[in-house]
Design a protein around this motif. Structure first.
Motif, PDB file in Angstrom:
ATOM      1  N   LEU A   1      60.588 -22.745  -4.596  1.00  0.00           N
ATOM      2  CA  LEU A   1      59.522 -21.888  -4.077  1.00  0.00           C
ATOM      3  C   LEU A   1      59.959 -20.420  -4.070  1.00  0.00           C
ATOM      4  O   LEU A   1      59.158 -19.534  -4.343  1.00  0.00           O
ATOM      5  CB  LEU A   1      59.120 -22.322  -2.662  1.00  0.00           C
ATOM      6  CG  LEU A   1      58.305 -23.599  -2.562  1.00  0.00           C
ATOM      7  CD1 LEU A   1      58.117 -23.993  -1.098  1.00  0.00           C
ATOM      8  CD2 LEU A   1      56.954 -23.421  -3.233  1.00  0.00           C
ATOM      9  N   GLY A   2      61.222 -20.186  -3.756  1.00  0.00           N
ATOM     10  CA  GLY A   2      61.740 -18.814  -3.795  1.00  0.00           C
ATOM     11  C   GLY A   2      61.722 -18.245  -5.192  1.00  0.00           C
ATOM     12  O   GLY A   2      61.448 -17.053  -5.393  1.00  0.00           O
ATOM     13  N   ALA A   3      62.012 -19.085  -6.187  1.00  0.00           N
ATOM     14  CA  ALA A   3      61.978 -18.623  -7.578  1.00  0.00           C
ATOM     15  C   ALA A   3      60.540 -18.436  -8.058  1.00  0.00           C
ATOM     16  O   ALA A   3      60.254 -17.515  -8.826  1.00  0.00           O
ATOM     17  CB  ALA A   3      62.711 -19.623  -8.474  1.00  0.00           C
ATOM     18  N   ALA A   4      59.650 -19.281  -7.610  1.00  0.00           N
ATOM     19  CA  ALA A   4      58.258 -19.193  -8.036  1.00  0.00           C
ATOM     20  C   ALA A   4      57.530 -18.027  -7.373  1.00  0.00           C
ATOM     21  O   ALA A   4      56.637 -17.427  -7.970  1.00  0.00           O
ATOM     22  CB  ALA A   4      57.527 -20.505  -7.732  1.00  0.00           C
ATOM     23  N   PHE A   5      57.898 -17.736  -6.162  1.00  0.00           N
ATOM     24  CA  PHE A   5      57.271 -16.638  -5.417  1.00  0.00           C
ATOM     25  C   PHE A   5      58.343 -15.625  -5.029  1.00  0.00           C
ATOM     26  O   PHE A   5      58.954 -15.735  -3.964  1.00  0.00           O
ATOM     27  CB  PHE A   5      56.556 -17.174  -4.165  1.00  0.00           C
ATOM     28  CG  PHE A   5      55.517 -18.206  -4.467  1.00  0.00           C
ATOM     29  CD1 PHE A   5      54.297 -17.842  -5.012  1.00  0.00           C
ATOM     30  CD2 PHE A   5      55.758 -19.556  -4.221  1.00  0.00           C
ATOM     31  CE1 PHE A   5      53.333 -18.800  -5.290  1.00  0.00           C
ATOM     32  CE2 PHE A   5      54.812 -20.516  -4.495  1.00  0.00           C
ATOM     33  CZ  PHE A   5      53.583 -20.137  -5.042  1.00  0.00           C
ATOM     34  N   PRO A   6      58.576 -14.643  -5.873  1.00  0.00           N
ATOM     35  CA  PRO A   6      59.649 -13.676  -5.613  1.00  0.00           C
ATOM     36  C   PRO A   6      59.473 -12.932  -4.288  1.00  0.00           C
ATOM     37  O   PRO A   6      60.453 -12.520  -3.671  1.00  0.00           O
ATOM     38  CB  PRO A   6      59.573 -12.710  -6.797  1.00  0.00           C
ATOM     39  CG  PRO A   6      58.836 -13.447  -7.853  1.00  0.00           C
ATOM     40  CD  PRO A   6      57.950 -14.408  -7.163  1.00  0.00           C
ATOM     41  N   ALA A   7      58.244 -12.758  -3.835  1.00  0.00           N
ATOM     42  CA  ALA A   7      58.035 -12.072  -2.556  1.00  0.00           C
ATOM     43  C   ALA A   7      58.655 -12.879  -1.416  1.00  0.00           C
ATOM     44  O   ALA A   7      59.177 -12.301  -0.458  1.00  0.00           O
ATOM     45  CB  ALA A   7      56.542 -11.876  -2.308  1.00  0.00           C
ATOM     46  N   MET A   8      58.613 -14.194  -1.516  1.00  0.00           N
ATOM     47  CA  MET A   8      59.217 -15.034  -0.483  1.00  0.00           C
ATOM     48  C   MET A   8      60.738 -14.899  -0.504  1.00  0.00           C
ATOM     49  O   MET A   8      61.383 -14.900   0.541  1.00  0.00           O
ATOM     50  CB  MET A   8      58.823 -16.496  -0.701  1.00  0.00           C
ATOM     51  CG  MET A   8      59.338 -17.437   0.348  1.00  0.00           C
ATOM     52  SD  MET A   8      58.773 -19.103   0.004  1.00  0.00           S
ATOM     53  CE  MET A   8      60.231 -20.017   0.421  1.00  0.00           C
ATOM     54  N   ALA A   9      61.301 -14.765  -1.694  1.00  0.00           N
ATOM     55  CA  ALA A   9      62.754 -14.653  -1.816  1.00  0.00           C
ATOM     56  C   ALA A   9      63.273 -13.322  -1.289  1.00  0.00           C
ATOM     57  O   ALA A   9      64.415 -13.232  -0.846  1.00  0.00           O
ATOM     58  CB  ALA A   9      63.172 -14.846  -3.271  1.00  0.00           C
ATOM     59  N   THR A  10      62.449 -12.294  -1.329  1.00  0.00           N
ATOM     60  CA  THR A  10      62.898 -10.977  -0.878  1.00  0.00           C
ATOM     61  C   THR A  10      62.493 -10.666   0.557  1.00  0.00           C
ATOM     62  O   THR A  10      63.026  -9.742   1.153  1.00  0.00           O
ATOM     63  CB  THR A  10      62.357  -9.876  -1.808  1.00  0.00           C
ATOM     64  OG1 THR A  10      60.928  -9.941  -1.826  1.00  0.00           O
ATOM     65  CG2 THR A  10      62.893 -10.056  -3.224  1.00  0.00           C
ATOM     66  N   THR A  11      61.585 -11.423   1.118  1.00  0.00           N
ATOM     67  CA  THR A  11      61.146 -11.193   2.495  1.00  0.00           C
ATOM     68  C   THR A  11      62.247 -11.631   3.452  1.00  0.00           C
ATOM     69  O   THR A  11      62.880 -12.668   3.267  1.00  0.00           O
ATOM     70  CB  THR A  11      59.863 -11.985   2.790  1.00  0.00           C
ATOM     71  OG1 THR A  11      58.875 -11.643   1.837  1.00  0.00           O
ATOM     72  CG2 THR A  11      59.351 -11.707   4.183  1.00  0.00           C
ATOM     73  N   SER A  12      62.440 -10.820   4.498  1.00  0.00           N
ATOM     74  CA  SER A  12      63.467 -11.183   5.466  1.00  0.00           C
ATOM     75  C   SER A  12      62.915 -11.045   6.879  1.00  0.00           C
ATOM     76  O   SER A  12      62.026 -10.246   7.154  1.00  0.00           O
ATOM     77  CB  SER A  12      64.709 -10.326   5.285  1.00  0.00           C
ATOM     78  OG  SER A  12      64.406  -8.967   5.499  1.00  0.00           O
ATOM     79  N   ILE A  13      63.461 -11.857   7.764  1.00  0.00           N
ATOM     80  CA  ILE A  13      63.117 -11.830   9.181  1.00  0.00           C
ATOM     81  C   ILE A  13      64.432 -11.647   9.938  1.00  0.00           C
ATOM     82  O   ILE A  13      65.368 -12.446   9.768  1.00  0.00           O
ATOM     83  CB  ILE A  13      62.419 -13.132   9.612  1.00  0.00           C
ATOM     84  CG1 ILE A  13      61.105 -13.312   8.858  1.00  0.00           C
ATOM     85  CG2 ILE A  13      62.190 -13.150  11.118  1.00  0.00           C
ATOM     86  CD1 ILE A  13      60.423 -14.632   9.092  1.00  0.00           C
TER      87      ILE A  13
END
Length: 123
Positions: free
Chosen positions: A69-81
């Motif tokens: 999912l991180g590879a498919a959605f790069p925004a998810m991979a770069t988002t941080s909390i």
């Protein structure tokens, strides 16, 4: 002795207690590792192995899905909390409860397989 009505009292006639004979025979076959006992034990091992493989596939697919999912959605991979990336949070926070639930489920199902085997041997 006859009853006051002139009839013989009822007697219970039991031809054979087959349940006890089967229980002893099946238990002996397992203990002595005869062909039937060996087949019963192999069935238990096969059931336990099948259960372990199915649940391992669930773990691999579920945990393997997070990096995909991180590879498919790069925004998810770069988002941080709180300075930690969401993919790492998912792997660190979601993985442990998931593994606990699957481990707990495995133990319950494996015990049920063993209980079914014990019931089969004892009945």
């Amino acid at each position: 002795m006859s009853s006051p009505t002139g009839r013989e009292p009822r007697q219970r006639v039991v031809l054979a207690d087959r349940r006890g004979a089967r229980m002893v025979r099946t238990r002996v076959e397992v203990q002595e590792q005869t062909a039937i006992g060996d087949a019963l034990v192999r069935g238990l091992v096969r059931a336990q192995l099948g259960l372990a493989i199915r649940l391992a596939l669930v773990v691999v697919c579920t945990l393997g899905l997070i990096p995909l999912l991180g590879a498919a959605f790069p925004a998810m991979a770069t988002t941080s909390i709180a300075g930690i990336r969401v993919t790492w949070l998912a792997l660190g926070v979601v993985a442990y409860p998931l593994l606990w639930v699957i481990g707990h489920r495995y133990v319950r199902l494996a015990e049920r397989n063993e209980q079914d085997f014990a019931d089969l041997v004892e009945d």
